[in-house]
Design an enzyme around this catalytic site. Structure first.
Site, short mmCIF file in Angstrom:
data_model
loop_
_atom_site.label_atom_id
_atom_site.label_comp_id
_atom_site.label_asym_id
_atom_site.label_seq_id
_atom_site.Cartn_x
_atom_site.Cartn_y
_atom_site.Cartn_z
N HIS A 191 0.92 1.68 -1.05
CA HIS A 191 -0.50 1.47 -1.32
C HIS A 191 -0.76 0.91 -2.70
O HIS A 191 -1.67 0.14 -2.91
CB HIS A 191 -1.28 2.75 -1.04
CG HIS A 191 -1.25 3.08 0.41
ND1 HIS A 191 -0.70 4.22 0.92
CD2 HIS A 191 -1.58 2.33 1.48
CE1 HIS A 191 -0.75 4.18 2.23
NE2 HIS A 191 -1.28 3.05 2.60
N ARG A 299 -8.41 -1.61 8.85
CA ARG A 299 -7.68 -0.33 8.83
C ARG A 299 -8.73 0.79 8.81
O ARG A 299 -9.35 1.04 7.78
CB ARG A 299 -6.79 -0.23 7.59
CG ARG A 299 -5.61 -1.19 7.58
CD ARG A 299 -4.75 -0.92 6.34
NE ARG A 299 -3.43 -1.54 6.43
CZ ARG A 299 -3.09 -2.66 5.80
NH1 ARG A 299 -3.96 -3.30 5.04
NH2 ARG A 299 -1.86 -3.14 5.92
N ARG A 336 -8.77 -1.80 14.22
CA ARG A 336 -7.58 -1.06 14.65
C ARG A 336 -7.93 0.41 14.84
O ARG A 336 -8.59 1.01 13.98
CB ARG A 336 -6.48 -1.19 13.60
CG ARG A 336 -5.24 -0.37 13.95
CD ARG A 336 -4.09 -0.67 13.02
NE ARG A 336 -4.23 0.02 11.75
CZ ARG A 336 -3.35 -0.09 10.75
NH1 ARG A 336 -2.31 -0.91 10.88
NH2 ARG A 336 -3.51 0.57 9.63
N GLU A 435 4.88 -3.37 16.03
CA GLU A 435 5.50 -2.74 14.87
C GLU A 435 6.82 -2.08 15.27
O GLU A 435 7.66 -1.80 14.43
CB GLU A 435 4.57 -1.65 14.31
CG GLU A 435 3.29 -2.24 13.76
CD GLU A 435 2.28 -1.19 13.37
OE1 GLU A 435 1.92 -1.11 12.19
OE2 GLU A 435 1.83 -0.44 14.26
N ASN A 458 5.02 -5.12 8.21
CA ASN A 458 5.40 -4.04 7.27
C ASN A 458 6.19 -2.97 8.01
O ASN A 458 7.26 -2.54 7.56
CB ASN A 458 4.15 -3.37 6.67
CG ASN A 458 3.25 -4.35 5.95
OD1 ASN A 458 3.67 -5.45 5.64
ND2 ASN A 458 2.02 -3.96 5.69
N ASP A 459 5.66 -2.54 9.14
CA ASP A 459 6.37 -1.51 9.90
C ASP A 459 7.50 -2.10 10.74
O ASP A 459 8.56 -1.49 10.87
CB ASP A 459 5.39 -0.74 10.80
CG ASP A 459 4.71 0.38 10.01
OD1 ASP A 459 5.42 1.09 9.28
OD2 ASP A 459 3.49 0.52 10.11
N ARG A 469 10.10 2.05 4.68
CA ARG A 469 9.36 1.12 3.80
C ARG A 469 8.92 1.78 2.50
O ARG A 469 8.61 1.11 1.53
CB ARG A 469 8.16 0.50 4.54
CG ARG A 469 7.00 1.44 4.76
CD ARG A 469 5.99 0.86 5.73
NE ARG A 469 4.78 0.37 5.08
CZ ARG A 469 3.64 0.15 5.73
NH1 ARG A 469 3.56 0.34 7.04
NH2 ARG A 469 2.59 -0.28 5.10
N CYS A 506 -0.30 -9.66 10.70
CA CYS A 506 -1.19 -9.03 9.71
C CYS A 506 -0.45 -8.19 8.66
O CYS A 506 -1.07 -7.48 7.90
CB CYS A 506 -2.26 -8.19 10.40
SG CYS A 506 -1.59 -6.82 11.33
C1 PEP Z 1 1.96 -3.32 9.27
O1 PEP Z 1 2.67 -2.36 9.59
O2 PEP Z 1 2.43 -4.46 9.05
C2 PEP Z 1 0.51 -3.16 9.10
C3 PEP Z 1 -0.27 -4.20 8.89
O3 PEP Z 1 0.02 -1.90 9.15
P1 PEP Z 1 0.01 -0.87 7.90
O4 PEP Z 1 0.48 -1.62 6.68
O5 PEP Z 1 -1.39 -0.38 7.81
O6 PEP Z 1 0.97 0.16 8.37
MG MG Z 2 1.74 -0.53 10.25
#
Ligand code: PEP
Ligand code: MG
Length: 576
Positions: A191, A299, A336, A435, A458-459, A469, A506
């Site tokens: 974050h 989000r 989402r 993801e 990201n996930d 991560r 995303c």
């Molecule tokens: C992701 O996992 O790429 C994503 C956009 O969701 P978050 O970063 O909120 O887990």
């Molecule tokens: Mg995610």
């Protein structure tokens, strides 16, 4: 001249003075206040308390499912003590009466209780002594740290083991300008990283042993190059080179500004939708300036996390309506459903402690087991979507069965709303986030059940590479340009094309120049990113010939590692 390598989070080149944020406590001498200084000292003291309370409450939330309840209780007791009106008032009174600085009053008042309990033999009192020492140090640290930071950090490059999102926000709130951030902590999708990007602060993560270095008065922070680096003790020739690079970047930024109101269209006329990822702070001024196509990811966690009970249907409708009003009613928005679990925890709706929460009850697994939460959210989204371009998507889906359950619930909710005579969007589009790698392998079958895919890189990266991560230890393995991740994305893009289902991205990758070129070469035309990246994205989109990317795509898919990928794509970008 020494160089430290790490990961760049927000691109830039900064030449400036370092400021080291030490974790250890700093002693402050007592000093007397003049009559006119008392009020501002009380204010500083109160802000210090608030800061210490906030930090502790965040820590409690973060640890809630990670440590034993018994151990957590220690922190909860500290939190209660930090909120004890008698102690807090006593300190305040002492500042006023004795006209002394807040740190000294904290030391005196808590010192009195510490001494009182120290003289008792009972182990319960002994425990209280250590609790009191802990909160005394917490308060002192909050007071000293704040003063130190605000006085000395302005215009410098902050070097820290870790900086918390709340600390960064606090500096911004106090209008302290930080030129750059260098930290040992590493989490490119953490974050604090997401925040640093949206604040546009050049940020470097994953530096080793930063506090063993003897820092020179002037250092260079370079997150512009793909191999981000910090240069300590730079020789004058290198400083001159970097000054030239700064001029070049300025020119590049001018070009980006010029294109800011141009359409996001490639040289051969293909529209690319540049959306933004929205959370709690939608800065309207900045949004108008960057002019996004819409919201590619809302989000919704923030709605649930900023309070201590579940938001009602009406409360949610109001929030979704406000956001769509802010971004413009006609703009598309993908909402989402609640993505709780792993690092995001609802204090009032705890999940059972698990060995590995990232592989446990999170995202759609959490909400499918708490159907009332999901039903209420679906009801709210469906109603606020009426007459608008709003879509729903679900996080952390890992199999077709979950998709079928979601679809069934959506139909049930629609039937209820119909029966109740409420207005809602009948033909709402539903998608899933990609993801979990299993979705890639089942994409054809799943495509038949949904309207669109949105890849959460990201996930997806953490699950494909089996590397947390948020872990610092394994962070070198976390890389969304790993060929395995890229091949997975391309496979999904191909299924999307074959099944005529939109595929967007995303995750953080969608906002990086290298990422954008790769994704366009895979035929992906919908990218959702932090809003600050949109102008740069638009600038590069306008230089690309979409239909000539096939050769590059083939080369990317042949790469053996991420170093090769980055080099290949960077070279391509240089020649645009
Ligand atoms: C992701 O996992 O790429 C994503 C956009 O969701 P978050 O970063 O909120 O887990
Ligand atoms: Mg995610």
């Amino acid at each position: 001249m020494e160089k430290i390598y790490g990961k760049g989070i927000y691109e830039g080149v900064v030449i400036g003075k370092p400021f080291l944020k030490y974790e250890k406590k700093i002693e402050v001498e007592p000093y007397s206040l003049k009559e006119g200084e008392i009020e501002s000292e009380i204010l500083r003291y109160k802000e210090g308390i608030k800061f210490a309370q906030g930090k502790l409450s965040n820590l409690i939330n973060e640890l809630r499912n990670k440590i034993d309840k018994k151990d957590l209780q220690i922190l909860i007791v500290h939190f209660e003590m930090l909120n004890d009106p008698i102690i807090l008032k006593e300190i305040e009174d002492m500042i006023k009466k004795e006209k002394i600085n807040a740190e000294e009053a904290v030391k005196k008042v808590l010192g009195k209780y510490i001494e009182l309990f120290s003289n008792k033999k009972n182990s319960v009192y002994q425990q209280r002594v250590s609790d009191l020492k802990d909160i005394r140090d917490r308060l002192l640290f909050a007071l000293i740290r704040r003063k130190e930071l605000y006085n000395n950090i302005e215009g410098k490059i902050l070097i820290a083991k870790e900086i918390l999102p709340s600390e960064l926000l606090e500096l911004v709130n106090n209008r302290v300008e930080i030129k750059g951030i260098i930290m040992e902590f590493s989490g490119t999708t953490s974050h604090v990283a997401i925040l640093a990007k949206s604040l546009e602060i050049p940020t470097f993560m994953g530096g080793k042993n930063l506090f063993l270095e003897k820092w020179s008065d002037e250092i260079i922070l370079d997150t512009y190059h793909s191999k981000a680096r910090v240069i300590n003790n730079p020789i004058s020739e290198v400083v001159e080179e970097y000054k030239k690079l700064q001029k070049f970047i300025e020119k590049e930024n001018d070009e980006i500004e010029k294109n800011i109101n141009m359409p996001s269209i490639t040289l051969d006329g293909i529209d690319i939708n540049l959306d933004f990822n929205a959370g709690q702070n939608i800065d309207l001024g900045a949004l108008k300036r960057v002019n996004p196509h819409g919201v590619g990811l809302l989000r919704t966690e923030f709605i649930y996390m900023e309070r201590d009970n579940l938001p009602t249907e009406q409360e949610q409708i109001k929030i979704y309506n406000e956001i769509s009003d802010e971004i413009g009613k006609n703009k598309p928005m993908i909402i989402r459903s609640l993505d709780i679990g792993a690092d995001k925890i609802l204090a009032y709706c705890p999940v059972e402690s698990e060995e590995n929460p990232s592989l446990g009850e999170r995202g759609i697994r959490f909400t499918l087991r708490r159907k009332r939460i999901l039903r209420t959210q679906l009801r709210a989204i469906l109603q606020s979507a009426y007459g608008k371009q709003i879509k729903i998507m679900h996080p952390m889906v890992s199999c077709r069965e979950e998709v079928l359950k979601i679809k069934q619930m959506l139909e049930e909710v629609k039937a209820d709303l119909r029966e109740e005579g409420l207005k809602f969007k009948e033909d709402i589009e539903t998608g899933i986030m990609v993801e979990v790698p299993s979705i890639i392998f089942m994409a054809r079958e799943i495509a038949d059940e949904i309207d669109f895919f949105s890849i959460g890189t990201n996930d997806l990266t953490q699950y494909i590479l089996a590397t947390d991560r948020f872990s610092q230890k394994e962070n070198e393995l976390y890389d969304y340009y790993h060929p395995a991740v890229l091949r997975a994305i391309n496979t999904l893009a191909e299924v999307g094309l074959e099944k005529n289902k939109k595929v967007s991205v995303c995750g953080e990758m969608a906002g990086e120049l290298v990422g954008i070129v790769i994704l366009l070469s895979f035929g992906i035309k919908d990218l959702s990113m932090a809003k600050t990246f949109i102008p740069r994205a638009r600038n590069i989109v306008r230089k690309i010939e979409f239909n000539s990317l096939d050769n590059l795509k083939k080369q990317i898919l042949r790469c053996k590692d991420s170093v090769e990928v980055r080099k290949l794509v960077k070279d391509y970008i240089k020649n645009l």
